[in-house]
Design a protein around this motif. Structure first.
Motif: not given
Length: 252
Positions: A90, A93-94, A96-97, A128, A131-132, A149
């Motif tokens: 994870g 994800n963290r 990128l978030d 990836y 997907y995000k 994005y």
């Protein structure tokens, strides 16, 4: 585990994740840190996991990207890497978030990154990112994709500049464009230059030392782009062994 923001105050003492060694005087470390130090006033952000591993994201405002793109009011991801034992936990994800949250806080229109049609060395994983929620907003020969994005529905999407779209240059022989944005270039560029000199081949190094040079370069990826007789060959940072194989295959 905690995440660390590397900045002017802690750059000297922090491990920057993808450098080959942290030994004092190691060119891979010093060249990258010097490059980062000069970019912090341009808004460079470097977030990393508090480990001695490759778990980090690096980005800056699109106006200051070291890449021939038009990406106003965006963040541009230079490098995004999670590897080895840290995959699947994870962390990507963290990271990128956090980048997305930072972009929202600064009212950016979106986030851009250079990737490829399929996974390539030294480029973020396109599967990836897609997907995000990233989408392809432009392409450049032979395989580069500009991913985006969106954060604002009607905002203008980033684009590659015309100078880098064709995947070729006019200069003959072997030509290598590179910068110190990636720490590995400080080690491997001199090695292949020495190999080329021993072989007596036509070899030209072009180091991109300023943002303006990078933004007007004939290559989408300014960290490392190798050409032969005008045609783009690879963005992979060649070891001496791989470069010798490249020369042997072409009878050089």
């Amino acid at each position: 585990m905690n995440f660390i923001t590397v900045n002017e105050k802690n750059l000297d003492k922090e491990h920057i994740c993808c450098a080959i060694s942290d030994k004092k005087g190691e060119p891979c470390v010093s060249s990258k840190k010097d490059w980062m130090q000069a970019r912090f006033p341009d808004g460079l952000v470097f977030q990393k996991l508090d480990v001695r591993g490759k778990v980090f994201i690096e980005y800056l405002p699109g106006e200051n990207a070291w890449c021939p793109v038009s990406a106003e009011n965006t963040f541009f991801i230079n490098c995004f890497w999670v590897s080895g034992q840290y995959k699947g936990k994870g962390y990507a994800n963290r990271l990128l978030d956090q980048c997305i949250q930072d972009a929202e806080n600064q009212a950016k229109s979106g986030i851009a990154a250079v990737s490829s049609k399929s996974k390539k060395p030294f480029l973020s994983d396109p599967d990836y990112l897609k997907y995000k929620g990233f989408e392809v907003c432009d392409t450049s020969r032979p395989y580069f994709e500009l991913l985006y994005y969106p954060l604002k529905k009607d905002a203008q999407k980033p684009q590659f500049r015309d100078c880098c779209r064709q995947g070729r240059i006019e200069q003959p022989g072997i030509v290598l464009y590179y910068s110190n944005q990636c720490p590995h270039t400080a080690k491997y560029v001199p090695l292949i230059a020495e190999t080329a000199a021993r072989r007596g081949v036509d070899f030209t190094l072009i180091q991109l030392k300023t943002k303006e040079q990078a933004q007007n370069a004939p290559v989408p990826l300014t960290t490392y782009s190798l050409f032969y007789n005008g045609e783009f060959i690879t963005n992979e940072i060649y070891s001496e062994k791989k470069f010798i194989k490249f020369l042997d295959e072409r009878g050089l």
